[in-house]
Write a protein that holds these residues in place. Structure first.
Motif, PDB file in Angstrom:
ATOM      1  N   LEU A  46      49.323  41.791  28.921  1.00 51.84           N
ATOM      2  CA  LEU A  46      47.898  41.990  28.750  1.00 51.84           C
ATOM      3  C   LEU A  46      47.210  41.854  30.098  1.00 51.84           C
ATOM      4  O   LEU A  46      47.795  41.355  31.061  1.00 51.84           O
ATOM      5  N   ASP A  47      45.969  42.319  30.169  1.00 48.11           N
ATOM      6  CA  ASP A  47      45.221  42.179  31.412  1.00 48.11           C
ATOM      7  C   ASP A  47      45.198  40.714  31.826  1.00 48.11           C
ATOM      8  O   ASP A  47      45.036  39.822  30.994  1.00 48.11           O
ATOM      9  N   ALA A  48      45.369  40.472  33.123  1.00 48.90           N
ATOM     10  CA  ALA A  48      45.531  39.115  33.645  1.00 48.90           C
ATOM     11  C   ALA A  48      44.222  38.328  33.742  1.00 48.90           C
ATOM     12  O   ALA A  48      44.253  37.115  33.924  1.00 48.90           O
ATOM     13  N   TRP A  49      43.083  39.016  33.627  1.00 44.10           N
ATOM     14  CA  TRP A  49      41.779  38.352  33.781  1.00 44.10           C
ATOM     15  C   TRP A  49      41.060  38.342  32.443  1.00 44.10           C
ATOM     16  O   TRP A  49      40.989  39.353  31.753  1.00 44.10           O
ATOM     17  N   CYS A  50      40.485  37.204  32.079  1.00 42.11           N
ATOM     18  CA  CYS A  50      39.798  37.054  30.795  1.00 42.11           C
ATOM     19  C   CYS A  50      38.648  38.055  30.647  1.00 42.11           C
ATOM     20  O   CYS A  50      37.882  38.278  31.585  1.00 42.11           O
ATOM     21  N   HIS A  51      38.517  38.589  29.456  1.00 45.01           N
ATOM     22  CA  HIS A  51      37.480  39.571  29.144  1.00 45.01           C
ATOM     23  C   HIS A  51      36.072  39.011  29.272  1.00 45.01           C
ATOM     24  O   HIS A  51      35.122  39.752  29.474  1.00 45.01           O
ATOM     25  N   HIS A  52      35.906  37.710  29.180  1.00 46.62           N
ATOM     26  CA  HIS A  52      34.572  37.116  29.151  1.00 46.62           C
ATOM     27  C   HIS A  52      33.977  36.940  30.540  1.00 46.62           C
ATOM     28  O   HIS A  52      32.854  37.372  30.793  1.00 46.62           O
ATOM     29  N   SER A 137      36.456  45.366  32.695  1.00 47.20           N
ATOM     30  CA  SER A 137      35.418  45.031  33.676  1.00 47.20           C
ATOM     31  C   SER A 137      35.941  44.256  34.876  1.00 47.20           C
ATOM     32  O   SER A 137      35.297  44.235  35.926  1.00 47.20           O
ATOM     33  N   PHE A 138      37.098  43.601  34.726  1.00 44.17           N
ATOM     34  CA  PHE A 138      37.588  42.723  35.780  1.00 44.17           C
ATOM     35  C   PHE A 138      38.833  43.275  36.475  1.00 44.17           C
ATOM     36  O   PHE A 138      39.576  42.537  37.112  1.00 44.17           O
ATOM     37  N   GLN A 139      39.058  44.587  36.373  1.00 49.91           N
ATOM     38  CA  GLN A 139      40.197  45.237  37.014  1.00 49.91           C
ATOM     39  C   GLN A 139      39.729  46.069  38.204  1.00 49.91           C
ATOM     40  O   GLN A 139      38.567  46.469  38.279  1.00 49.91           O
ATOM     41  N   GLY A 140      40.639  46.340  39.132  1.00 47.94           N
ATOM     42  CA  GLY A 140      40.341  47.180  40.285  1.00 47.94           C
ATOM     43  C   GLY A 140      39.417  46.496  41.273  1.00 47.94           C
ATOM     44  O   GLY A 140      39.136  45.302  41.186  1.00 47.94           O
ATOM     45  N   GLU A 141      38.942  47.267  42.256  1.00 43.64           N
ATOM     46  CA  GLU A 141      38.068  46.719  43.297  1.00 43.64           C
ATOM     47  C   GLU A 141      36.727  46.265  42.738  1.00 43.64           C
ATOM     48  O   GLU A 141      36.215  45.216  43.126  1.00 43.64           O
ATOM     49  N   ASP A 142      36.144  47.039  41.836  1.00 42.03           N
ATOM     50  CA  ASP A 142      34.881  46.632  41.214  1.00 42.03           C
ATOM     51  C   ASP A 142      35.072  45.329  40.450  1.00 42.03           C
ATOM     52  O   ASP A 142      34.229  44.434  40.471  1.00 42.03           O
ATOM     53  N   GLY A 143      36.201  45.226  39.761  1.00 43.70           N
ATOM     54  CA  GLY A 143      36.518  44.022  39.002  1.00 43.70           C
ATOM     55  C   GLY A 143      36.707  42.813  39.888  1.00 43.70           C
ATOM     56  O   GLY A 143      36.328  41.697  39.525  1.00 43.70           O
ATOM     57  N   LYS A 144      37.297  43.030  41.067  1.00 40.69           N
ATOM     58  CA  LYS A 144      37.482  41.933  42.011  1.00 40.69           C
ATOM     59  C   LYS A 144      36.129  41.357  42.430  1.00 40.69           C
ATOM     60  O   LYS A 144      35.944  40.149  42.472  1.00 40.69           O
TER      61      LYS A 144
END
Length: 161
Positions: A46-52, A137-144
């Motif tokens: 699953l995505d490594a960063w929490c959705h919240h 929302s927390f993936q890629g450069e924008d997510g960083k």
């Protein structure tokens, strides 16, 4: 989020032996940060960063909640099912007497990815779903950048980063 589309091709993430030993491991696949978990004989991705709020899920507790094996975010305690990324919460119905706490769904909040095993090697294929899921929302450069902002807020509030 960056607009790069996933290929859906299975990507090698490690040997079964090493991932079982590690129990949890993070990999970047096609620019997406993925958490691979081995729990009760099953691999999950699953995505490594929490959705919240973009907190790292690597150290989150795993518990069975409402009949679902769930990962609990270490920062704000948001709960998501490992199998499908469904967000769950416990609540009571105010008019119900006596009030009985039950588990309810928030819908899919955390993007999950397919895990396969071939000859002792583990592969992850990124989800090809084009539907927006909160963890995107927390993936890629924008997510960083979004994670850095949320981490600054967490530090200010004395929460784990």
């Amino acid at each position: 989020m960056d607009k790069k589309e996933p290929t859906g091709e299975p990507q090698f993430v490690g040997t079964k032996e090493e991932l079982i030993t590690a129990q949890r491991s993070c990999r970047t696949i096609e620019g997406r940060d993925i958490l691979i978990i081995y729990n009760q004989g099953v691999f999950y991705a699953l995505d490594a960063w929490c959705h919240h709020a973009g907190a790292p899920l690597l150290t989150g507790d795993i518990e069975e909640l409402g009949g679902k094996l769930c990962l609990i975010c270490p920062r704000h305690k948001y709960k998501m099912a490992l199998a499908d990324g469904e967000g769950v919460y416990k609540a009571t119905k105010p008019k119900e007497q006596p009030p009985i706490a039950r588990w309810y769904s928030k819908g899919i909040k955390q993007r999950t990815h397919a895990v396969t095993e071939t000859e002792g090697n583990i592969y992850v294929a990124l989800s090809l779903s084009k539907s927006y899921i909160d963890s995107d929302s927390f993936q890629g450069e924008d997510g960083k950048q979004a994670r850095e902002m949320k981490n600054a807020e967490a530090r200010r509030d004395g929460l784990p980063v």
